[in-house]
Each structure stands twice: as C-alpha cells, then as structure tokens.
Design a protein around this motif. Structure first.
Motif, PDB file in Angstrom:
ATOM      1  N   ARG A 405      42.065  29.138  39.269  1.00 46.22           N
ATOM      2  CA  ARG A 405      41.261  30.317  38.975  1.00 46.22           C
ATOM      3  C   ARG A 405      41.936  31.582  39.504  1.00 46.22           C
ATOM      4  O   ARG A 405      42.641  31.558  40.528  1.00 46.22           O
ATOM      5  N   PRO A 406      41.741  32.711  38.804  1.00 45.82           N
ATOM      6  CA  PRO A 406      42.227  33.985  39.343  1.00 45.82           C
ATOM      7  C   PRO A 406      41.502  34.330  40.650  1.00 45.82           C
ATOM      8  O   PRO A 406      40.403  33.844  40.907  1.00 45.82           O
ATOM      9  N   LEU A 407      42.134  35.186  41.445  1.00 46.02           N
ATOM     10  CA  LEU A 407      41.631  35.491  42.790  1.00 46.02           C
ATOM     11  C   LEU A 407      41.644  36.990  43.034  1.00 46.02           C
ATOM     12  O   LEU A 407      42.625  37.679  42.711  1.00 46.02           O
ATOM     13  N   ARG A 487      47.793  35.081  39.107  1.00 49.84           N
ATOM     14  CA  ARG A 487      46.702  36.018  38.793  1.00 49.84           C
ATOM     15  C   ARG A 487      45.910  36.315  40.068  1.00 49.84           C
ATOM     16  O   ARG A 487      44.852  35.757  40.313  1.00 49.84           O
ATOM     17  N   VAL A 488      46.473  37.221  40.866  1.00 50.85           N
ATOM     18  CA  VAL A 488      45.856  37.637  42.123  1.00 50.85           C
ATOM     19  C   VAL A 488      45.788  39.162  42.134  1.00 50.85           C
ATOM     20  O   VAL A 488      46.745  39.847  41.742  1.00 50.85           O
ATOM     21  N   THR A 632      43.974  43.751  33.690  1.00 48.65           N
ATOM     22  CA  THR A 632      45.061  43.429  34.612  1.00 48.65           C
ATOM     23  C   THR A 632      45.015  41.955  35.038  1.00 48.65           C
ATOM     24  O   THR A 632      45.891  41.169  34.678  1.00 48.65           O
ATOM     25  N   LEU A 633      43.968  41.592  35.716  1.00 51.69           N
ATOM     26  CA  LEU A 633      43.892  40.246  36.298  1.00 51.69           C
ATOM     27  C   LEU A 633      43.670  39.157  35.255  1.00 51.69           C
ATOM     28  O   LEU A 633      44.207  38.055  35.378  1.00 51.69           O
ATOM     29  N   LEU A 634      42.880  39.446  34.232  1.00 52.89           N
ATOM     30  CA  LEU A 634      42.449  38.399  33.298  1.00 52.89           C
ATOM     31  C   LEU A 634      43.194  38.390  31.977  1.00 52.89           C
ATOM     32  O   LEU A 634      42.934  37.522  31.145  1.00 52.89           O
ATOM     33  N   LYS A 635      44.097  39.313  31.774  1.00 47.78           N
ATOM     34  CA  LYS A 635      44.753  39.369  30.463  1.00 47.78           C
ATOM     35  C   LYS A 635      45.742  38.214  30.278  1.00 47.78           C
ATOM     36  O   LYS A 635      46.234  37.626  31.244  1.00 47.78           O
TER      37      LYS A 635
END
Length: 635
Positions: A405-407, A487-488, A632-635
C-alpha cells in the motif's frame, strides 16, 4: 456568484461541476476540484466532536464546545445523552468556557481570525460582553474560589510581556494590573483558599518552569521552587488546607505527582506510573482523592489517587484513547473529554465511588460506522545513533486492500508535542477508502517520553538529528511487505512543516510529494518575525539568532538555504493571521521553489491563523490534499 460551502454546492450538482472557493481562500496554482469528489467524500467531512469545558455548579449540567455551524460554540448538556443546547452564536470559534464557582457567570475566551490575540468575555443570553481591551493577548483566565475575581495574563502594556491582572467580571472597571512581569511565559495557576494569594507559573521552556506565590494586594512574588534549577513544575493546585499539589520532573525523567513547599521542596507521591508522565490532575474539593491522568505510550490512563499516601484507589475502565480537560465537580464527579481511533472527542464522566464511566455526548461521524476504523500499530525503530524512536501506523484493511500500500508520513508540530492514538477525522478517508497507510512518527524532541528525550533536538546543532529519525522510519517502513516503497509521501504542520521541508530535501529521492502546512522555512526569519511574546521561548528551543555563531548555524540548517534540493511537488498551506509562523515564511519558500522551476501549490486563508478552524476552510484544504495525492502518490 458568491462562493458556496461544499455542503451547499453538493445540493445542486446539476449546476456546478467544480467546488467553488470559500470566500477567504486564495488557491495559487491549485487545479479545479471536481464537485463529484466533494460529494464522494462528504460523510468524512461531517463528523464533529464535543470538548468538555466545565461543570455547572447549579444544575450539574456539563458545559461543552462543539460545532453545528462553521465554528465551535458553547453548549450545555443537561444529562448524559441529552441534546446539546447552544449558548453562544459567534462566527469565530470559542476557545474555552468556564463557570464561576457559584454558577452565575460563564467566562469565555475568543480570538478573531485565528490571530491568538484572545479576549475575555462573559456570556449571557446568547451575547458576549467584552472584559479586556480588545487588542492585546489575554490568556490563562482562572477564577478565585469565591467567584469574585479572575486572574489572567495580558500583553496590553507593551505587546510582549505577560503581566498579571485581576478583574471582577461583574465590574469590568475593577480590572487592574497586579504585577508587571518580564517575558511571555507567565500564568495564573490557582487561588489560595484565603483569597489573599495565588499560585503563578513562569514557563521558560519545556524543560523549565517555576512557581511563585503572589500577594494579590501588593503584587509581591515569593519563589516556591529553587532558582536556576532545570526542572518543570506544572498543574499546580491548592488543597483546602493550603497544601500545594503539583507535577514535576525534579530528580526524574518524567512528571510525577507530589506536593511542594518552599522549605522542603517537591515530595513525590507514590503513584504507580514511574515510567510515564502524569500529564494532568485535579483535586476533589474535599481533598478525598486526586484524579490523575498519565500518558502511557501515548494512551491516557485515569486513576484515583489518595492525597496523603499516593496509593491508587482505582483505575477507570475506558477505551484506549486520549483524555483532555479533566475537572472534578463540587459534588465529586469527574468530567473530561476522550478521543480514540473509533470515536471523535466526546464528553465523559467518572463516578469516584463506583468507578463507573458515563459518556455524555455521542458526536456524529457523518453517518459512518466509526467502530470500523482501524486501530494503530505501535512501531519502534532504532535511529542512526541507536536511539529508539516510535510512532503509530494506521493501515488499511488488508481484506479490502491487499498487497503493498502507498504510505503518507505525517509529522507533528511543536516540537514539544506528541502524536497519540486519537480520532483521525477526515484522514480516515485516506485509509478506509483510498487504501493509503498513514504513519505518525514521534521523533526526538517529542514530549511524552521524558525530559531527556524532549531535549535531544534542542539548539541548531542537534536540530537535524530529528530529520535523521525520519530516515530510520523510512528504512523500516519501506522494508515491510505491506508498504509500497515506490509510493511514499509526507506531510507536516508548524515545526512539522519544517520537518516536511527538511525531509523533502534529505530524502526527496524516496518521496512522491509533500504537503507542508504553516511551515518554518528559515529559522532566523521565524525568530525575527514571530510575535514578541513567543520569541524567548522559541530561542530556547531553536537557538538565538542574535548570536553570530548560532545565527550562522540556523541559516545553514534552514530549508530555504537548500531550496534547490527540493525536487518533489509541494503544497504549502498558510493562515494569513498566523502569529507563530508568519505568512512570510510560506511566501518566501513558495517564491524560491517556483523561481527554481519547482512546483508549489499555495493555499492561503485570510481568516485563519496557525491551523484552519473554520469548517469550510478545513473541507477545502482536505479536498486540495486529495487532488494532490491523486496526482502524485496514487498516479
């Protein structure tokens, strides 16, 4: 067309494709926010909380502050579960509300636009009556036991020093300065039962605060604590017989509960929390018990203590969370607020005889089942120098969001503060609906872990050690099988805003973006421009910009000095009336980032200070954050 609140906009989706800016918001470089996004997240915007303020001595009702409009107001709750009857109707939030001992007068504090120049008022029949000058900063209002006087601190003499004042709220013309002081850390703590003297505190830093007795007729101060000792004395209270109860870290790394007199000094009571701070307490009016709250690994524990021996009389059974606003009623009931991962702050009481706890308010959570919120995991790692540092990780439900998962790393301000396992509000949307893990670190310099830990970042030569702590957390978290190291992102506010910039500079190659709110960009300009009543306290923590060697080091560690090293996209969030970190701190950084070709969105609220308090602004800020994370984070 006048800008619409998000809630109003949602009622007419056919006529609007984008959310319209609130009236006070300027959004530089920020793209249009789809109304559909606001509609999707609306339940997460509609939670509220109830902060316990006081007991009504006449009716035994509770006084709370809660929000049904745009800002928190005073309400009366007559019994557990009953309606909240609104008593104040202001456009600005009410900061505090206290009954006089006889229950005939409600004293409130309020500022304008988040500027923190608080004024004192009485509240009656829905109207506020101003007691102070309307210009200066007035804080720490404390009732005398007979209810005929209020002691408070005011900067009205010169805007910097916190002088000690007395007023009879029934006669505003009685307002007078009791003692002219030097510095901004003075406050009233309690009135002696005889009404002739009071306890006053002088806070010099998180590591040092001193207590004095003041003669209210002459203004003469008598020291009660040793001169030139590095120790902190907090939460001082008089017992009916004049005994002073206080918490202190004298000969200890943590705050202990005990008694104090000028001759024998501090004597700790034998409480059962030698490893943790006793962060708050109140004494029963008949001195039959002390209600004491300790901060144990971030969670609050409420115990009843025998005043004579320190023996534990009982421990309240409460959900794991954070207690604030503790007060014992004249009849013995203990009131407080409690917030947890599964509940916003609500008002509670404890019966000291049966130890039964009662929840008085059930604040709404936008129709969402808050019990489904995830409890945090305590993460402890060793930093670059072997120091253990910890924080709380909120992870998405793995059944719904399997795999890595992204953080987002969210760094608290202060630095003399601590992230604790409370209610996340809007941030629950990121975890529950977007599958983002959120980590809240407590780097060195945080409170809650003893005075040694709190002092490990003091001064410019130690400041960047706290940034290195973030590197240790990054190493540990990105090695986990449930975290996507690619993805941080990060965010932080106030001092956490400095940490946000500094982390972007030092670890930017491991990050996708950063949202820095009310951030410090240059320690020298921060110290030169912050309100004068705060400056000395901040110099103790950060360093003294007037000393050439310290000034040079402060410039060397300031994010603005290294702006060319910020390569990731930024969002900067600013309140125009911020007295602590002036808007110029944000403006100079945004200008420098843009001048170097970098991306910096800038959100500015003309009617806010050090953090947004008005709901429409809070909602728009969160929507801005969502759009940024999506890009930014989720793209």
């Amino acid at each position: 067309m006048r800008p619409l609140f998000v809630a109003a906009l949602l009622a007419t989706p056919a006529f609007a494709q984008d959310v319209v800016l609130p009236a006070a918001i300027t959004a530089e470089g920020i793209p249009a926010i789809p109304a559909a996004l606001a509609a999707q997240i609306r339940p997460y915007l509609e939670y509220r909380s109830a902060q316990f303020q006081d007991w009504d001595p006449q009716s035994r009702a509770m006084l709370v502050t809660t929000r049904f409009g745009g800002a928190a107001q005073v309400h009366r709750v007559s019994a557990p579960g009953s309606d909240r009857a609104q008593l104040s109707f202001e456009g600005e939030p009410i900061a505090s509300a206290r009954f006089s001992p006889d229950g005939k007068t409600i004293l409130v504090t309020k500022d304008v636009g988040g500027g923190e120049f608080f004024q004192l008022y009485t509240l009656a029949e829905g109207r506020l009556t101003l007691l102070t000058d309307g210009k200066s900063r007035n804080t720490g209002a404390t009732w005398s036991r007979d209810g005929r006087r209020v002691g408070y601190t005011s900067t009205r003499r010169n805007g910097a020093d916190g002088d000690l004042w007395l007023i009879d709220p029934a006669d505003p013309k009685s307002d007078r300065m009791v003692a002219q002081m030097q510095g901004g850390g003075w406050s009233f703590a309690d009135f002696h039962p005889d009404g002739k003297t009071a306890l006053v505190s002088k806070r010099s830093s998180i590591e040092r605060s001193d207590l004095y007795a003041i003669d209210l007729a002459s203004g003469r101060l008598t020291p009660l604590t040793p001169a030139n000792a590095t120790a902190s004395y907090q939460n001082a209270r008089y017992a009916p017989d004049g005994t002073i109860y206080v918490t202190s870290d004298v000969n200890s790394d943590v705050q202990r509960l005990g008694t104090l007199d000028a001759r024998r000094g501090f004597r700790p009571l034998g409480t059962a929390t030698p490893k943790w701070d006793v962060e708050d307490f109140d004494l029963a009016p008949d001195a039959s018990f002390i209600a004491a709250v300790s901060n144990e690994a971030g969670s609050s524990v409420l115990r009843l203590i025998a005043p004579a021996t320190g023996a534990v009389l009982g421990t309240a059974k409460l959900p794991a969370g954070v207690i604030t606003g503790l007060k014992v009623a004249p009849w013995g009931s203990i009131g407080f607020s409690l917030a947890s991962a599964t509940s916003p702050a609500d008002a509670w009481s404890l019966d000291p005889n049966s130890l039964a706890t009662t929840r008085w308010t059930m604040s709404e959570t936008g129709g969402l089942d808050a019990s489904k919120n995830r409890e945090p995991e305590l993460i402890t790692v060793k930093s670059f120098d072997g120091l253990p540092v910890s924080g709380f990780l909120y992870s998405p439900d793995p059944a719904r969001f399997p795999g890595k998962r992204p953080l987002i790393i969210d760094i608290h301000g202060g630095p003399e503060s601590q992230t604790r396992p409370g209610y996340l509000g809007r941030t629950n949307y990121l975890i529950n609906e977007k599958g983002i893990a959120v980590f809240y670190p407590n780097v060195r310099g945080s409170s809650g872990y003893g005075k040694r830990f709190a002092g490990l970042d003091n001064g410019p030569s130690k400041r960047e050690d706290s940034v290195k702590d973030i590197g240790a957390f990054l190493d540990a978290l990105t090695a986990r099988p449930d975290i996507d190291a690619t993805r941080v992102a990060e965010t932080g506010g106030s001092y956490g805003g400095y940490m946000c910039y500094a982390t972007a500079i030092k670890y930017g190659d491991r990050l996708k973006g950063a949202i820095c709110a009310r951030p410090i960009s240059n320690f020298v300009t921060l110290l030169e421009n912050t309100e004068s009543y705060r400056r000395e306290l901040r110099r103790v923590e950060y360093g003294d910009e007037r000393v050439p060697a310290q000034r040079a080091k402060l410039m060397a560690i300031s994010p603005l000095t290294h702006v060319k090293d910020i390569k990731i996209p930024l969002v900067v969030v600013t309140g125009s009336n911020d007295p602590r970190v002036k808007p110029s701190e944000s403006i100079q950084m945004v200008d420098a980032v843009r001048a170097g070709g970098g991306q910096a969105w800038h959100l500015i609220a003309a009617n806010e200070g050090h953090g947004y308090q008005k709901k429409e602004n809070q909602d728009y800020e969160f929507l801005t954050r969502l759009v940024f994370w999506d890009r930014t984070l989720l793209k």
